[in-house]
Design a protein around this motif. Sequence first.
Motif, PDB file in Angstrom:
ATOM      1  N   LEU A 225      40.467  29.285  29.298  1.00 14.94           N
ATOM      2  CA  LEU A 225      40.527  30.720  29.558  1.00 14.94           C
ATOM      3  C   LEU A 225      40.330  30.993  31.032  1.00 14.94           C
ATOM      4  O   LEU A 225      39.802  30.165  31.773  1.00 14.94           O
ATOM      5  CB  LEU A 225      39.531  31.489  28.687  1.00 14.94           C
ATOM      6  N   ARG A 226      40.800  32.170  31.436  1.00 18.45           N
ATOM      7  CA  ARG A 226      40.693  32.554  32.843  1.00 18.45           C
ATOM      8  C   ARG A 226      39.954  33.879  32.913  1.00 18.45           C
ATOM      9  O   ARG A 226      40.268  34.816  32.164  1.00 18.45           O
ATOM     10  CB  ARG A 226      42.095  32.714  33.418  1.00 18.45           C
ATOM     11  N   ALA A 227      38.936  33.949  33.769  1.00 22.75           N
ATOM     12  CA  ALA A 227      38.182  35.195  33.936  1.00 22.75           C
ATOM     13  C   ALA A 227      38.246  35.601  35.399  1.00 22.75           C
ATOM     14  O   ALA A 227      38.129  34.750  36.287  1.00 22.75           O
ATOM     15  CB  ALA A 227      36.729  34.983  33.515  1.00 22.75           C
ATOM     16  N   LEU A 228      38.492  36.895  35.633  1.00 20.57           N
ATOM     17  CA  LEU A 228      38.604  37.396  37.008  1.00 20.57           C
ATOM     18  C   LEU A 228      37.403  38.268  37.354  1.00 20.57           C
ATOM     19  O   LEU A 228      36.950  39.077  36.522  1.00 20.57           O
ATOM     20  CB  LEU A 228      39.895  38.217  37.158  1.00 20.57           C
ATOM     21  N   PHE A 229      36.920  38.106  38.593  1.00 19.43           N
ATOM     22  CA  PHE A 229      35.714  38.816  39.039  1.00 19.43           C
ATOM     23  C   PHE A 229      35.985  39.488  40.384  1.00 19.43           C
ATOM     24  O   PHE A 229      36.933  39.130  41.096  1.00 19.43           O
ATOM     25  CB  PHE A 229      34.558  37.824  39.214  1.00 19.43           C
ATOM     26  N   GLY A 230      35.053  40.403  40.769  1.00 24.29           N
ATOM     27  CA  GLY A 230      35.179  41.069  42.064  1.00 24.29           C
ATOM     28  C   GLY A 230      34.863  40.142  43.231  1.00 24.29           C
ATOM     29  O   GLY A 230      35.279  40.390  44.355  1.00 24.29           O
ATOM     30  N   GLY A 231      34.117  39.068  42.995  1.00 20.17           N
ATOM     31  CA  GLY A 231      33.745  38.156  44.085  1.00 20.17           C
ATOM     32  C   GLY A 231      33.190  36.853  43.526  1.00 20.17           C
ATOM     33  O   GLY A 231      33.047  36.705  42.300  1.00 20.17           O
ATOM     34  N   VAL A 232      32.870  35.904  44.429  1.00 17.94           N
ATOM     35  CA  VAL A 232      32.403  34.607  43.939  1.00 17.94           C
ATOM     36  C   VAL A 232      30.999  34.683  43.332  1.00 17.94           C
ATOM     37  O   VAL A 232      30.684  33.948  42.391  1.00 17.94           O
ATOM     38  CB  VAL A 232      32.418  33.511  45.039  1.00 17.94           C
ATOM     39  N   ARG A 233      30.166  35.605  43.834  1.00 14.56           N
ATOM     40  CA  ARG A 233      28.787  35.608  43.338  1.00 14.56           C
ATOM     41  C   ARG A 233      28.687  35.977  41.858  1.00 14.56           C
ATOM     42  O   ARG A 233      28.016  35.272  41.100  1.00 14.56           O
ATOM     43  CB  ARG A 233      27.899  36.451  44.245  1.00 14.56           C
ATOM     44  N   PRO A 234      29.362  37.060  41.389  1.00 17.44           N
ATOM     45  CA  PRO A 234      29.329  37.302  39.936  1.00 17.44           C
ATOM     46  C   PRO A 234      29.950  36.166  39.131  1.00 17.44           C
ATOM     47  O   PRO A 234      29.480  35.871  38.014  1.00 17.44           O
ATOM     48  CB  PRO A 234      30.128  38.600  39.751  1.00 17.44           C
ATOM     49  N   ALA A 235      30.963  35.500  39.697  1.00 16.30           N
ATOM     50  CA  ALA A 235      31.566  34.378  38.963  1.00 16.30           C
ATOM     51  C   ALA A 235      30.533  33.257  38.796  1.00 16.30           C
ATOM     52  O   ALA A 235      30.384  32.678  37.710  1.00 16.30           O
ATOM     53  CB  ALA A 235      32.794  33.863  39.716  1.00 16.30           C
ATOM     54  N   VAL A 236      29.794  32.973  39.876  1.00 17.86           N
ATOM     55  CA  VAL A 236      28.767  31.922  39.801  1.00 17.86           C
ATOM     56  C   VAL A 236      27.655  32.344  38.830  1.00 17.86           C
ATOM     57  O   VAL A 236      27.130  31.523  38.063  1.00 17.86           O
ATOM     58  CB  VAL A 236      28.206  31.610  41.213  1.00 17.86           C
ATOM     59  N   ALA A 237      27.345  33.651  38.815  1.00 18.46           N
ATOM     60  CA  ALA A 237      26.311  34.141  37.880  1.00 18.46           C
ATOM     61  C   ALA A 237      26.758  33.915  36.436  1.00 18.46           C
ATOM     62  O   ALA A 237      25.950  33.556  35.564  1.00 18.46           O
ATOM     63  CB  ALA A 237      26.037  35.627  38.141  1.00 18.46           C
ATOM     64  N   ALA A 238      28.053  34.110  36.169  1.00 12.69           N
ATOM     65  CA  ALA A 238      28.563  33.881  34.806  1.00 12.69           C
ATOM     66  C   ALA A 238      28.393  32.417  34.415  1.00 12.69           C
ATOM     67  O   ALA A 238      27.953  32.099  33.302  1.00 12.69           O
ATOM     68  CB  ALA A 238      30.042  34.285  34.729  1.00 12.69           C
ATOM     69  N   VAL A 239      28.713  31.521  35.363  1.00 12.90           N
ATOM     70  CA  VAL A 239      28.579  30.078  35.081  1.00 12.90           C
ATOM     71  C   VAL A 239      27.126  29.742  34.739  1.00 12.90           C
ATOM     72  O   VAL A 239      26.831  29.061  33.751  1.00 12.90           O
ATOM     73  CB  VAL A 239      29.065  29.241  36.302  1.00 12.90           C
ATOM     74  N   HIS A 308      36.429  41.509  35.204  1.00 11.28           N
ATOM     75  CA  HIS A 308      37.261  42.660  34.845  1.00 11.28           C
ATOM     76  C   HIS A 308      38.488  42.251  34.030  1.00 11.28           C
ATOM     77  O   HIS A 308      39.237  43.090  33.567  1.00 11.28           O
ATOM     78  CB  HIS A 308      37.665  43.481  36.085  1.00 11.28           C
ATOM     79  N   GLU A 309      38.705  40.959  33.873  1.00 13.76           N
ATOM     80  CA  GLU A 309      39.808  40.527  32.999  1.00 13.76           C
ATOM     81  C   GLU A 309      39.469  39.139  32.465  1.00 13.76           C
ATOM     82  O   GLU A 309      39.034  38.261  33.218  1.00 13.76           O
ATOM     83  CB  GLU A 309      41.111  40.478  33.806  1.00 13.76           C
ATOM     84  N   ILE A 310      39.642  38.940  31.183  1.00 13.25           N
ATOM     85  CA  ILE A 310      39.441  37.612  30.594  1.00 13.25           C
ATOM     86  C   ILE A 310      40.651  37.328  29.701  1.00 13.25           C
ATOM     87  O   ILE A 310      40.960  38.122  28.808  1.00 13.25           O
ATOM     88  CB  ILE A 310      38.147  37.547  29.739  1.00 13.25           C
ATOM     89  N   VAL A 311      41.318  36.207  29.967  1.00 11.80           N
ATOM     90  CA  VAL A 311      42.510  35.891  29.172  1.00 11.80           C
ATOM     91  C   VAL A 311      42.353  34.478  28.615  1.00 11.80           C
ATOM     92  O   VAL A 311      42.053  33.540  29.366  1.00 11.80           O
ATOM     93  CB  VAL A 311      43.790  35.919  30.048  1.00 11.80           C
ATOM     94  N   ARG A 312      42.563  34.333  27.317  1.00 12.45           N
ATOM     95  CA  ARG A 312      42.565  32.992  26.711  1.00 12.45           C
ATOM     96  C   ARG A 312      43.980  32.455  26.696  1.00 12.45           C
ATOM     97  O   ARG A 312      44.918  33.207  26.392  1.00 12.45           O
ATOM     98  CB  ARG A 312      42.135  33.075  25.245  1.00 12.45           C
ATOM     99  N   ALA A 313      44.158  31.172  27.006  1.00 11.20           N
ATOM    100  CA  ALA A 313      45.493  30.566  26.881  1.00 11.20           C
ATOM    101  C   ALA A 313      45.868  30.594  25.405  1.00 11.20           C
ATOM    102  O   ALA A 313      45.103  30.132  24.553  1.00 11.20           O
ATOM    103  CB  ALA A 313      45.467  29.138  27.400  1.00 11.20           C
ATOM    104  N   ALA A 314      47.041  31.169  25.098  1.00  6.75           N
ATOM    105  CA  ALA A 314      47.401  31.384  23.697  1.00  6.75           C
ATOM    106  C   ALA A 314      47.737  30.069  23.001  1.00  6.75           C
ATOM    107  O   ALA A 314      47.473  29.904  21.808  1.00  6.75           O
ATOM    108  CB  ALA A 314      48.590  32.335  23.618  1.00  6.75           C
ATOM    109  N   ASP A 315      48.316  29.131  23.734  1.00  6.64           N
ATOM    110  CA  ASP A 315      48.715  27.858  23.114  1.00  6.64           C
ATOM    111  C   ASP A 315      48.684  26.756  24.179  1.00  6.64           C
ATOM    112  O   ASP A 315      48.300  26.999  25.326  1.00  6.64           O
ATOM    113  CB  ASP A 315      50.121  27.973  22.499  1.00  6.64           C
ATOM    114  N   GLU A 316      49.105  25.551  23.785  1.00  9.16           N
ATOM    115  CA  GLU A 316      49.018  24.397  24.680  1.00  9.16           C
ATOM    116  C   GLU A 316      49.881  24.593  25.937  1.00  9.16           C
ATOM    117  O   GLU A 316      49.489  24.200  27.031  1.00  9.16           O
ATOM    118  CB  GLU A 316      49.442  23.138  23.898  1.00  9.16           C
ATOM    119  N   SER A 317      51.035  25.280  25.776  1.00  8.26           N
ATOM    120  CA  SER A 317      51.883  25.421  26.968  1.00  8.26           C
ATOM    121  C   SER A 317      51.262  26.421  27.954  1.00  8.26           C
ATOM    122  O   SER A 317      51.336  26.245  29.166  1.00  8.26           O
ATOM    123  CB  SER A 317      53.324  25.761  26.571  1.00  8.26           C
TER     124      SER A 317
END
Length: 465
Positions: A225-239, A308-317
């Motif tokens: 999955l791919r998650a988008l954030f406003g900056g690197v710090r919130p992304a690191v906080a999620a991790v 602000h956006e989270i998308v799961r890869a729908a399939d292997e491709s």
Amino acid sequence: LPSNVSAAFSAAARNIVGDAFVRDDPESLEAYGADALKRGRPADLVILPGSTREIASVVALCQSHKVPFLARGGGTGYTGGAVPVRGGVVLSLERLNQILEIDPINLLARVQPNVVTGDLQRAVEREGLFYPPDPASLAHCVIGGNVAENAGGPRAFKYGTTRRYVLGLEAVLPTGEVVRTGSKAVKNVVGYDLTHLLIGSEGTLAILTEITLRLIPKPQARVALRALFGGVRPAVAAVTAFIRAGVVPAAIELVDEESLAALAGYLGRPLAPPGTGAALIIEVDGSPETVASECHLVEACCRTAGAHEIVRAADESDRTSLWEVRRELSASLRFISPIKLNNDVVVPRGRVPELFDLVDRLRTTGPFRIACFGHAGDGNIHVNILVDPTAPEGLRAAEQAVRTLFEGVVALEGSISGEHGIGISKAPYLAIELSSDEIALMKRIKTAFDPQGLLNPGKIFPEDP
Ligand SMILES: Cc1cc2nc3c(=O)[nH]c(=O)nc-3n(C[C@H](O)[C@H](O)[C@H](O)COP(=O)(O)OP(=O)(O)OC[C@H]3O[C@@H](n4cnc5c(N)ncnc54)[C@H](O)[C@@H]3O)c2cc1C
């Protein structure tokens, strides 16, 4: 530069491997003299041996003529490891490219050194098995080069680096003897651990001619999955949040705003809406039930941290294209700037925000841009300093920034290289991280293996004559 290789040497080499497997045309000498560092020195002779026996004979010949030599795998190294800086012979192992055995009972594979990493992965996955190390260069690098560099990749956080999968080696020593280290058994404590000494030795201690690798069962399911954030710090906080919640994803890749912009420019399409300052690509694997519940937790942590956006890869491709985009990062950055100082620094995961503070300070010190991406799970962030080739003062400032970066990561209890090794490009900085006693011990080990200093000279240690 004068050639190290006499006509008599050349003739003897042709005798060993056959005329067809010795190259001395200028194009080959040039092509085999560079790696992905893009700084080279032509070889004096390129030899393509076909067996361990031939390698041992060529090594003995080099010893008797005092000719430097080195092994070349896929030539994707980033630090000049396969560059013959003192000239001599490049032994390209490209003919040794066979998977010798895949053993599903003992969960292992035995391979020749120049099996391409991605090919091995596909071959074992067809048998329901899994070889986790996944350097982004996996379409071109080979297992011998991966072992020599102890390569890692996105999956290192959960599965570890190449080191964890090497059970045994066959190697030609610089003095010409052939040794076998380790065994097919997963436990082996007899004598010093030569296998692990050779792993990560950057082609300076021996030439690896056969590698026995541990495999594991292929995970039943995986979701990216791919998650988008406003900056690197919130992304690191999620991790931090999902790791604290007990989820160990197979991969957690962080891509900053500069890198996203470079990718969009290179691929010719926007990858994220305006206002996106960082992306995480996360892959979770295991049983279908585990994957479902861990995905849910990861998404919840990302949302709480401000995604602000989270998308799961729908399939292997879909999943494959997500990773393909990630693997285009290096090419995208080189597309914006041909002068890219790529630093694969690593800090303890909890100190990643401090590393980004340091990078922000470096951004103010010169006319260059800095793009960061990398493995957020293990704190291995690639800090790419992109120099404008039309502003020569930028390069000097960038080199100073590299030194400040390395001093900073060591102060943060990290390391100046998590993946690419030292080679020639980081040799001037070795003493930032290692004490003089450690360097002296390493040099004694090198001399014990290679008393004449002919195997891959000029690497790792800066002050070698
Ligand atoms: C686009 C790109 C992405 C990359 N991504 C990653 C990544 O995600 N993770 C990572 O760890 N690295 C990465 N790298 C760096 C590089 O791919 C790795 O260091 C890789 O392990 C090098 O393998 P190679 O076969 O190309 O080795 P080479 O470049 O041919 O050689 C590297 C060193 O290994 C030695 N060597 C090679 N074969 C042998 C052998 N049989 N015996 C003894 N010594 C040998 C050489 O002498 C040299 O010192 C990347 C590189 C590129 C260009």
